[in-house]
Design a protein around this motif. Sequence first.
Motif, short mmCIF file in Angstrom:
data_model
loop_
_atom_site.label_atom_id
_atom_site.label_comp_id
_atom_site.label_asym_id
_atom_site.label_seq_id
_atom_site.Cartn_x
_atom_site.Cartn_y
_atom_site.Cartn_z
N PRO A 265 30.80 47.29 67.00
CA PRO A 265 29.91 47.66 65.95
C PRO A 265 29.46 49.26 65.98
O PRO A 265 28.93 49.52 64.95
N LYS A 266 29.64 49.71 67.14
CA LYS A 266 29.41 51.17 67.03
C LYS A 266 30.33 51.94 66.11
O LYS A 266 30.40 53.18 65.91
N ASN A 267 31.46 51.48 66.04
CA ASN A 267 32.56 52.02 65.13
C ASN A 267 32.67 51.91 63.71
O ASN A 267 33.61 52.18 62.91
N LEU A 268 31.58 50.96 63.24
CA LEU A 268 31.25 50.68 61.82
C LEU A 268 30.02 51.32 61.40
O LEU A 268 29.11 51.12 61.72
N LEU A 269 30.26 52.24 60.55
CA LEU A 269 28.97 53.18 59.92
C LEU A 269 28.82 52.71 58.63
O LEU A 269 29.65 52.44 57.93
N PHE A 270 27.64 53.22 58.37
CA PHE A 270 27.15 53.15 56.99
C PHE A 270 27.01 54.44 56.42
O PHE A 270 26.60 55.39 56.96
N THR A 271 27.36 54.61 55.17
CA THR A 271 26.90 56.10 54.47
C THR A 271 25.67 55.85 53.85
O THR A 271 24.66 54.85 54.25
N SER A 272 25.12 56.77 53.37
CA SER A 272 23.74 56.76 52.94
C SER A 272 23.39 55.87 51.77
O SER A 272 22.35 55.48 51.51
N THR A 273 24.32 55.48 51.15
CA THR A 273 24.31 54.44 50.00
C THR A 273 24.42 52.89 50.53
O THR A 273 24.66 52.08 49.66
#
Length: 532
Positions: free
Chosen positions: A138-146
């Motif tokens: 889960p720590k290597n799955l990132l969200f963009t601002s959108t």
Amino acid sequence: MTLSSVVAALPQYAVGEQIGEGGMGVVYGGVHRQLGRPVAIKRLPHAVAEDPRMSERFEHEARLLARLDHPHIVPVYDYVRQQGEHLLVMERLDGGTVWSRFSQDGLTAQQSCGIVLATLSGLHAAHEAGVLHLDVKPKNLLFTSTGVVKVADFGISQVVSEGATLVTHGGAVLGTPAYIAPEQAMGNALTPAADVYATGTVLYELLSGDLPFERGGGPLAMIQKRVYQDPRPLRNVPEPLAGVVMRSIARDPGARYRNAETFAIDLAGAAGTLFGPDWLTRLGIPVHLAPQVSASSTRPSLRPVERDTLSLSQQPIRATLVDPVPAARLSGSSTLVPASSVIKPPSTPWALWLVAAVALLALVAVPFLVSGRELVKVTTNLANPVQESGNQLVVTLAGIELANVQRGPGGFELPGATRWIVGGAVTAAADGREFLLVSDRTPWLSIMGTGSALLLLFTLAYLESNLRALRRRQTGVAAVIASVPLGFGLGLAVWLLVSVLRTSEPTLPIALTCGVLGAAAALSASLASKRV
């Protein structure tokens, strides 16, 4: 090395403060001076730069990473190898990680399925380009601002460890042991199935709030469980979703999905069945899917949606664990060895298995060696009155009274229930004179004969099921406790069946002895299975 070496290696970037750290390096914020584009600068461990062979392998991998162009993969803008530094310049994502959202606000089941579909989409593109991730978490799955999900840190673990899981002599693990595939831990040949396993473990955790294995122990204990035990069933998640998740984390790579796309197709279909064909549209998380995955997601539901689906789909699920065991830091002085050389197969509790075997052998032997008293046998058709002298006949089975009748005009007429119960021999007494009353019918037409056989099959089947569940860690103390009455029933079944077939006196002491031996055998086998 100091930050000044990073600044010197990247003159075109304004290098900022550290924004992250993990076992595979440190991450700094930065901005491209001419373009004004914010970036994340991954500074790889010095051990990479100090090992010429590893350094060359990473440069080759960096070229592959730079060619990955997918909406769900963090793009690599630049790779710099200079002044003893290995630096990856990537897109900076400020929307947080899946772990931060999961541990703080929680995620609904639909959100979790959407996140994992996006992850699988990125993984499949990387696999097609020849790049394995080997550290999906889960720590290597990132969200963009959108809100777009992107997978980060492709290939770094593969370069450093050459696919196998490495540990320090102190037991710290290079990588994240909570999500490591069994074949990766053992240093076996790796395929996309290793990333399927890690992604399936992430989905299991997001849907249940917990990992697929019992807690406790350090990093090596976590790895050992994944290598030698089957994961716990995913409870409170309806089919077909639970089945898809459990297949993705099968211990045997051959039993898993062969690649990320086949996993995604089944996951999309299961989610569409549970949440409705338009679930991704309603979700609000941008997910870019291959046509075959998208078609599976929007396929009309073939099964009725169960009532508990509403609670599953609407309530956020939060992590019940603190951050899983952190990864080891890789430094130039690290002494790393393959995990396969450190972890050991669980010891076999031979003493318990020996007790179980001896008790079982004694259980089978006792009814043959100790057969009660030698009494006169009277064989007759119990449908007709028993022709014996005396005024009162008492029929018992191991001390339990089956009939107590007075003599009639034609003899002693037994009740209908007694006639159906008796098979083989029972103890009878007429005016104090004891003998064995033997039915001339086949014993399989009696409750004693058929009932003992059915009880034997029933107890054996349930005991085998309990032992299998204990070995796979799908149950715990409750199964061990349940084994005692099941074993006692097994002993009674063996005693009664042998007594019927041998037409010997079925006495209470022998029955209790066989019952206790059966309980001892079942309890010992259960305890042994639990410790495997």
